[in-house]
Write an enzyme that holds these catalytic residues in place. Structure first.
Site, PDB file in Angstrom:
ATOM      1  N   ASP A  12       0.819  -1.227   0.000  1.00  0.00           N
ATOM      2  CA  ASP A  12       0.000   0.000   0.000  1.00  0.00           C
ATOM      3  C   ASP A  12       0.845   1.266   0.000  1.00  0.00           C
ATOM      4  O   ASP A  12       0.441   2.299   0.521  1.00  0.00           O
ATOM      5  CB  ASP A  12      -0.958   0.041   1.213  1.00  0.00           C
ATOM      6  CG  ASP A  12      -1.774  -1.224   1.325  1.00  0.00           C
ATOM      7  OD1 ASP A  12      -2.215  -1.709   0.279  1.00  0.00           O
ATOM      8  OD2 ASP A  12      -1.969  -1.724   2.452  1.00  0.00           O
ATOM      9  N   HIS A  40      -4.276  -2.367  -5.975  1.00  0.00           N
ATOM     10  CA  HIS A  40      -3.676  -1.066  -6.237  1.00  0.00           C
ATOM     11  C   HIS A  40      -4.806  -0.103  -6.535  1.00  0.00           C
ATOM     12  O   HIS A  40      -5.730  -0.455  -7.258  1.00  0.00           O
ATOM     13  CB  HIS A  40      -2.821  -1.098  -7.495  1.00  0.00           C
ATOM     14  CG  HIS A  40      -1.645  -1.994  -7.410  1.00  0.00           C
ATOM     15  ND1 HIS A  40      -0.710  -1.905  -6.417  1.00  0.00           N
ATOM     16  CD2 HIS A  40      -1.239  -2.983  -8.217  1.00  0.00           C
ATOM     17  CE1 HIS A  40       0.214  -2.804  -6.622  1.00  0.00           C
ATOM     18  NE2 HIS A  40      -0.081  -3.487  -7.705  1.00  0.00           N
TER      19      HIS A  40
HETATM   20  P1  GDP Z   1      -0.282   0.047  -3.765  1.00  0.00           P
HETATM   21  O1  GDP Z   1      -0.925  -1.265  -3.469  1.00  0.00           O
HETATM   22  O2  GDP Z   1       1.147   0.102  -3.363  1.00  0.00           O
HETATM   23  O3  GDP Z   1      -0.493   0.475  -5.180  1.00  0.00           O
HETATM   24  O4  GDP Z   1      -1.000   1.133  -2.857  1.00  0.00           O
HETATM   25  P2  GDP Z   1      -2.570   1.444  -2.671  1.00  0.00           P
HETATM   26  O5  GDP Z   1      -3.172   1.697  -3.975  1.00  0.00           O
HETATM   27  O6  GDP Z   1      -3.211   0.449  -1.801  1.00  0.00           O
HETATM   28  O7  GDP Z   1      -2.487   2.738  -1.747  1.00  0.00           O
HETATM   29  C1  GDP Z   1      -2.044   3.912  -2.141  1.00  0.00           C
HETATM   30  C2  GDP Z   1      -3.166   4.935  -1.988  1.00  0.00           C
HETATM   31  O8  GDP Z   1      -2.610   6.212  -1.995  1.00  0.00           O
HETATM   32  C3  GDP Z   1      -4.139   4.943  -3.171  1.00  0.00           C
HETATM   33  O9  GDP Z   1      -5.402   5.334  -2.698  1.00  0.00           O
HETATM   34  C4  GDP Z   1      -3.555   6.004  -4.103  1.00  0.00           C
HETATM   35  O10 GDP Z   1      -4.517   6.609  -4.939  1.00  0.00           O
HETATM   36  C5  GDP Z   1      -3.029   6.969  -3.118  1.00  0.00           C
HETATM   37  N1  GDP Z   1      -1.846   7.718  -3.520  1.00  0.00           N
HETATM   38  C6  GDP Z   1      -0.742   7.304  -4.208  1.00  0.00           C
HETATM   39  N2  GDP Z   1       0.176   8.280  -4.256  1.00  0.00           N
HETATM   40  C7  GDP Z   1      -0.361   9.327  -3.580  1.00  0.00           C
HETATM   41  C8  GDP Z   1       0.115  10.640  -3.239  1.00  0.00           C
HETATM   42  O11 GDP Z   1       1.230  11.029  -3.555  1.00  0.00           O
HETATM   43  N3  GDP Z   1      -0.730  11.427  -2.503  1.00  0.00           N
HETATM   44  C9  GDP Z   1      -1.967  11.009  -2.097  1.00  0.00           C
HETATM   45  N4  GDP Z   1      -2.703  11.852  -1.374  1.00  0.00           N
HETATM   46  N5  GDP Z   1      -2.428   9.791  -2.381  1.00  0.00           N
HETATM   47  C10 GDP Z   1      -1.633   8.969  -3.110  1.00  0.00           C
END
Ligand code: GDP
Length: 426
Positions: A12, A40
């Site tokens: 995440d 994701h």
């Molecule tokens: P992953 O499994 O590593 O892809 O991560 P997730 O998708 O579960 O969690 C990342 C969350 O953070 C998602 O809701 C993204 O849209 C959000 N996100 C990613 N980068 C950023 C950022 O730089 N700022 C903010 N506010 N949200 C982000």
């Protein structure tokens, strides 16, 4: 040129966003491990999507999306997910599925559910997607490989053999109804029909792609601390989350992986059980959870609230080291703009001694965080495009963490969208 996008921590970290962003310059995006147990979240021109199985390159016309041999392939979920994106006007992606990928079967999901029930309070916090039973069977050599769908004799014999074995557990350990070989064979025939148009000898395809100079992204799921060997065993996932495993789970030579982008979130979050040294609780955690990510830190697959914590330099340094990091993408930094000061975990105190080396699990469980407090920047940094325009305290936070972990932060993500990114010169 092969690049890996992987996580430094518990997952995440925002790998989906970084992969989606880097996929603009890529020809092929390939998932090399894990299954539909994690998700994701991606925000782009088509809207907001939670992907569980499809590679994060599916939103571009120019990329080929591949399910590698290392993945736990759940065929119904794959096709539901394809439909869910094409229903929302995303063009049908170019998709290939490795003939050597193995399939999650309905009995894996049942076994996962029954085992969690049996363990009760001692459960691992599985998402009950069948991932652990799937990988157990793969290594016990009783899994179903996609290629085997095209060998009817083998299918029949194996369906019978597998049912005999599984029914012992179903009937005698879990006291549940057994499964029938005919039903299993039926399911396998349905899977064959669904997957046939996409089946590919992926390692041969990638060999040619590398020779043709294509750009290939290996997309990891979860992060270092969930790796079965190097993570917090046994509170780990069932396939390797490390970039090195990308070579195996995709079928390419290890030396072709030239860039390892390790994604680190500006604070910590974790799902499932297990030691979490910089964890915070109560109102402090609730506030970070609600403000976190894009619309709160809740599981993309399960919707359950994530456990929250401050940035952990010990875990992240270790996480980056095991990945073989060439670049750190530091994400979700914008969320911290509300804090007057920001604690950062810089060491673990274990039995009265402070260490910066990430320990094995039984020692980790005794570790207490050593914090250093950094001043906050108290403003919204979204929309900023140049590193020098970030507030002084924000740059100080990034540079402090970079020094502690010892790997270069070359990208800073300040929002969930594709273009919310600040590149830093090396
Ligand atoms: P992953 O499994 O590593 O892809 O991560 P997730 O998708 O579960 O969690 C990342 C969350 O953070 C998602 O809701 C993204 O849209 C959000 N996100 C990613 N980068 C950023 C950022 O730089 N700022 C903010 N506010 N949200 C982000």
């Amino acid at each position: 040129m092969v690049k890996a996008v992987v996580g430094a921590n518990w997952g995440d970290e925002g790998k989906g966003k970084i992969t989606d962003m880097l996929a603009e310059q890529a020809d092929i995006v390939i998932r090399f491990q894990g299954g539909a147990n994690a998700g994701h979240t991606i925000v782009n021109d088509y809207g907001k999507f939670a992907l569980h199985t499809l590679p994060s390159g599916v939103f571009y016309n120019h990329t080929t999306s591949i399910i590698g041999n290392g993945v736990a392939l759940n065929i119904p979920i794959l096709f539901e997910e394809l439909k869910s994106i094409t229903d929302r006007n995303v063009p049908m992606p170019k998709l290939l599925v490795s003939d050597r990928a193995q399939m999650v079967m309905p009995y894996h999901i049942l076994l996962d559910q029954y085992e969690e029930e049996r363990l009760g309070g001692k459960s691992f916090g599985s998402t009950k997607s069948g991932i652990a039973p799937f990988y157990s069977d793969k290594y016990a050599k009783i899994g179903f490989q996609v290629s085997e769908l095209f060998d009817e004799e083998c299918l029949k014999e194996k369906a019978k053999r597998v049912c005999e074995l599984k029914n012992v557990l179903f009937e005698h350990l879990y006291h549940k109804p057994g499964i029938s070989p005919d039903e299993l064979l039926d399911t396998l025939h349905q899977y064959r029909e669904m997957v046939e148009p996409y089946v590919c000898n992926v390692s041969a395809y990638l060999d040619q792609a590398i020779k043709d100079g294509k750009t290939i992204l290996l997309e990891g799921q979860l992060g270092t601390l969930k790796d079965p060997d190097h993570g917090i065993y046994p509170m780990v996932t069932s396939s390797s989350t490390l970039a090195a495993f990308g070579a195996i789970g995709a079928g390419i030579p290890p030396y072709e992986i030239r860039q390892v982008v390790t994604v680190c979130k500006a604070y910590s979050s974790s799902v499932g059980a297990g030691a979490f040294v910089s964890e915070i609780f109560g109102e402090e955690a609730d506030e970070l959870r609600t403000r976190g990510g894009d619309g709160g830190e809740f599981g993309a697959t399960t919707g359950r609230p994530r456990r929250m914590g401050w940035f952990d330099c010990v875990a992240s340094k270790y996480g980056c080291r095991l990945q073989g990091t060439t670049d750190v993408a530091f994400t979700v930094l914008d969320v911290l703009g509300y804090l007057d000061e920001i604690p950062v975990c810089v060491g673990y105190e274990i039995d009265g001694e402070v260490t910066t080396e990430f320990p094995v699990t039984y020692k980790l469980e005794k570790a207490k965080p050593v914090y250093e407090k950094l001043p906050g920047w108290k403003c919204d940094i979204r929309g900023i495009k140049n590193y020098d325009e970030l507030p002084q305290n924000c740059r100080a936070y990034i540079e402090f963490i970079e020094k502690q972990i010892g790997y270069p932060i070359t990208m800073v993500s300040n929002g969930p969208g594709r273009s919310d990114i600040i590149y830093r010169k090396r």
